[in-house]
Design a protein around this motif. Structure first.
Motif, PDB file in Angstrom:
ATOM      1  N   ARG A 282       0.806  -1.218   0.000  1.00  0.00           N
ATOM      2  CA  ARG A 282       0.000   0.000   0.000  1.00  0.00           C
ATOM      3  C   ARG A 282       0.843   1.274   0.000  1.00  0.00           C
ATOM      4  NH1 ARG A 282      -4.679   0.303   4.198  1.00  0.00           N
ATOM      5  NH2 ARG A 282      -4.966   2.240   3.020  1.00  0.00           N
ATOM      6  N   ARG A 283       2.107   1.139   0.322  1.00  0.00           N
ATOM      7  CA  ARG A 283       2.967   2.323   0.278  1.00  0.00           C
ATOM      8  C   ARG A 283       2.967   2.950  -1.110  1.00  0.00           C
ATOM      9  NH1 ARG A 283       7.812  -0.846   3.055  1.00  0.00           N
ATOM     10  NH2 ARG A 283       7.327  -0.515   5.261  1.00  0.00           N
TER      11      ARG A 283
ATOM     12  N   ARG B  65       0.610   2.717  -3.318  1.00  0.00           N
ATOM     13  CA  ARG B  65      -0.750   2.959  -3.831  1.00  0.00           C
ATOM     14  C   ARG B  65      -1.367   4.218  -3.222  1.00  0.00           C
ATOM     15  NH1 ARG B  65      -2.630  -3.128  -2.325  1.00  0.00           N
ATOM     16  NH2 ARG B  65      -1.260  -4.253  -3.759  1.00  0.00           N
ATOM     17  N   GLN B  66      -0.565   4.973  -2.492  1.00  0.00           N
ATOM     18  CA  GLN B  66      -1.123   6.060  -1.689  1.00  0.00           C
ATOM     19  C   GLN B  66      -1.720   7.187  -2.525  1.00  0.00           C
ATOM     20  OE1 GLN B  66       1.278   7.235   1.907  1.00  0.00           O
ATOM     21  NE2 GLN B  66       2.724   5.800   0.975  1.00  0.00           N
ATOM     22  N   HIS B  67      -1.068   7.533  -3.636  1.00  0.00           N
ATOM     23  CA  HIS B  67      -1.613   8.593  -4.470  1.00  0.00           C
ATOM     24  C   HIS B  67      -1.247   8.336  -5.925  1.00  0.00           C
ATOM     25  CE1 HIS B  67       2.416  10.337  -4.300  1.00  0.00           C
ATOM     26  NE2 HIS B  67       2.332  10.345  -2.985  1.00  0.00           N
ATOM     27  N   GLU B  68      -1.850   9.094  -6.824  1.00  0.00           N
ATOM     28  CA  GLU B  68      -1.780   8.796  -8.246  1.00  0.00           C
ATOM     29  C   GLU B  68      -0.363   8.879  -8.799  1.00  0.00           C
ATOM     30  OE1 GLU B  68      -2.528   7.760 -12.118  1.00  0.00           O
ATOM     31  OE2 GLU B  68      -3.618   7.353 -10.253  1.00  0.00           O
ATOM     32  N   THR B  69       0.457   9.743  -8.276  1.00  0.00           N
ATOM     33  CA  THR B  69       1.830   9.850  -8.778  1.00  0.00           C
ATOM     34  C   THR B  69       2.563   8.530  -8.611  1.00  0.00           C
ATOM     35  OG1 THR B  69       1.917  12.199  -8.266  1.00  0.00           O
ATOM     36  CG2 THR B  69       4.019  11.070  -8.577  1.00  0.00           C
ATOM     37  N   PHE B  70       2.433   7.926  -7.430  1.00  0.00           N
ATOM     38  CA  PHE B  70       3.070   6.629  -7.196  1.00  0.00           C
ATOM     39  C   PHE B  70       2.447   5.554  -8.081  1.00  0.00           C
ATOM     40  CE2 PHE B  70       4.617   7.385  -2.543  1.00  0.00           C
ATOM     41  CZ  PHE B  70       5.564   8.280  -3.025  1.00  0.00           C
ATOM     42  N   ARG B  71       1.120   5.555  -8.171  1.00  0.00           N
ATOM     43  CA  ARG B  71       0.449   4.520  -8.960  1.00  0.00           C
ATOM     44  C   ARG B  71       0.857   4.601 -10.429  1.00  0.00           C
ATOM     45  NH1 ARG B  71      -3.825   6.168  -5.476  1.00  0.00           N
ATOM     46  NH2 ARG B  71      -4.786   7.445  -7.106  1.00  0.00           N
ATOM     47  N   ALA B  72       0.927   5.813 -10.952  1.00  0.00           N
ATOM     48  CA  ALA B  72       1.327   5.997 -12.347  1.00  0.00           C
ATOM     49  C   ALA B  72       2.794   5.617 -12.564  1.00  0.00           C
ATOM     50  CB  ALA B  72       1.088   7.436 -12.776  1.00  0.00           C
TER      51      ALA B  72
END
Length: 327
Positions: free
Chosen positions: A9-10, A12-19
């Protein structure tokens, strides 16, 4: 509670990381947009079972192709509806047939658009089958010459790629030989290598007016229960000279796309067919699903399974969503 060192989950916290770590991406360059063309002028008629999909006369097709190109959609595949049908599907390979005229006009007016043509007889035969008949049976070998004539006529009109969808045995070899004999060595073949006898084709048959007038197509399209047979079909097409292998339909056959991706190093295409499109559109119109998210998720699934190229009626919708997301 003691956690392992890695906590997913680290990232997955916000879109920048997910992208940043996204493994599978969509782009308009990966999509081919199916278009239906019919005789006449000034015609743009919606297909009732496919909201947002239209049949176009050639002049309107040019406008649509220009719109597509402006949205970043650089490839289309053409399906023709002839003025007349007959037992041999002669409109498919007529020099001035509807697809041939459409290809010429598009190459003249929208030269940057890559044009793929469907090579089959079902839209052109009065019986609605993909080959010529011997009694009530499809004559496989007699059909091959007609398919090769069709592919050649498309190449002569200016098509960039041909896509035989008939599922006759030996048609890739026949088409490749004919194209090469007429110096069209550089025209690739995108083979409908693994095309199942699917119930997902209904809306397309409305759009192209090509439902069989008797029987069905299970004697030449694949049994949906078969997986190993898909590898045999694809191997035959590779040996005969196919440049791209296509699986059709897509979502119900993600396992087949994956198996072909693992087995072959040729580009893999998948056709997200009319029934897949219509179901998502209908459920979205009812408010039962988020249409945009389901559209994107379905296309990502096809790419994730291993498809390099997707033929999809969602191409324009997805182009808008990608543009909005980037914006």
């Amino acid at each position: 509670m003691v956690f392992p060192e890695y906590r997913p989950r680290r990232m997955r916290q916000h879109e920048t990381f997910r992208a940043m770590i996204r493994e599978t991406r969509l782009s308009t360059e990966q999509m081919i947009y199916p278009l239906f063309v019919l005789p006449g002028k000034g015609i743009r008629e919606e297909v009732s079972s496919m909201p947002g999909v239209f049949r176009y006369s050639v002049d309107q097709l040019v406008k649509e192709a220009k719109d597509c190109l402006a949205m970043g959609i650089r490839s289309v595949i053409l399906f023709g509806l002839p003025e007349k049908k007959d037992g041999l599907g002669s409109g498919a390979y007529a020099k001035h047939g509807i697809v041939q005229r459409a290809v010429q006009e598009l190459k003249n007016k929208v030269p940057d658009m890559t044009i793929v043509t469907d090579v089959c007889l079902c839209e052109y035969t009065d019986h609605g089958h993909c080959g010529c008949l011997a009694g009530q049976e499809i004559d496989n070998d007699a059909t091959l010459e007609l398919l090769a004539k069709t592919a050649l006529s498309h190449a002569q009109a200016g098509a960039d790629m041909v896509a035989p969808s008939d599922m006759m045995d030996g048609r890739i070899s026949e088409i490749r030989t004919t194209l090469d004999e007429h110096s069209f060595h550089t025209v690739p073949i995108m083979s409908y290598a693994v095309k199942y006898a699917s119930a997902f084709y209904g809306p397309f048959r409305d759009a192209a007016e090509c439902s069989p007038q008797f029987g069905d197509r299970r004697s030449y399209q694949m049994d949906p229960a078969n997986s190993r047979e898909a590898l045999r079909e694809a191997t035959l097409d590779v040996d005969e000279g196919a440049d791209i292998l296509m699986v059709k339909p897509a979502l119900a056959y993600l396992d087949i796309i994956s198996r072909l991706r693992d087995e072959f190093d040729l580009p893999i295409a998948a056709y997200q067919v009319s029934g897949e499109y219509a179901m998502i559109k209908a459920a979205a119109e009812k408010g039962w699903i988020d249409g945009e998210r389901i559209m994107a998720e379905s296309l990502i699934a096809i790419r994730r399974a291993g498809a390099d190229i997707i033929l999809t009626y969602f191409a324009k919708d997805m182009a808008r969503l990608l543009a909005k997301t980037k914006g």
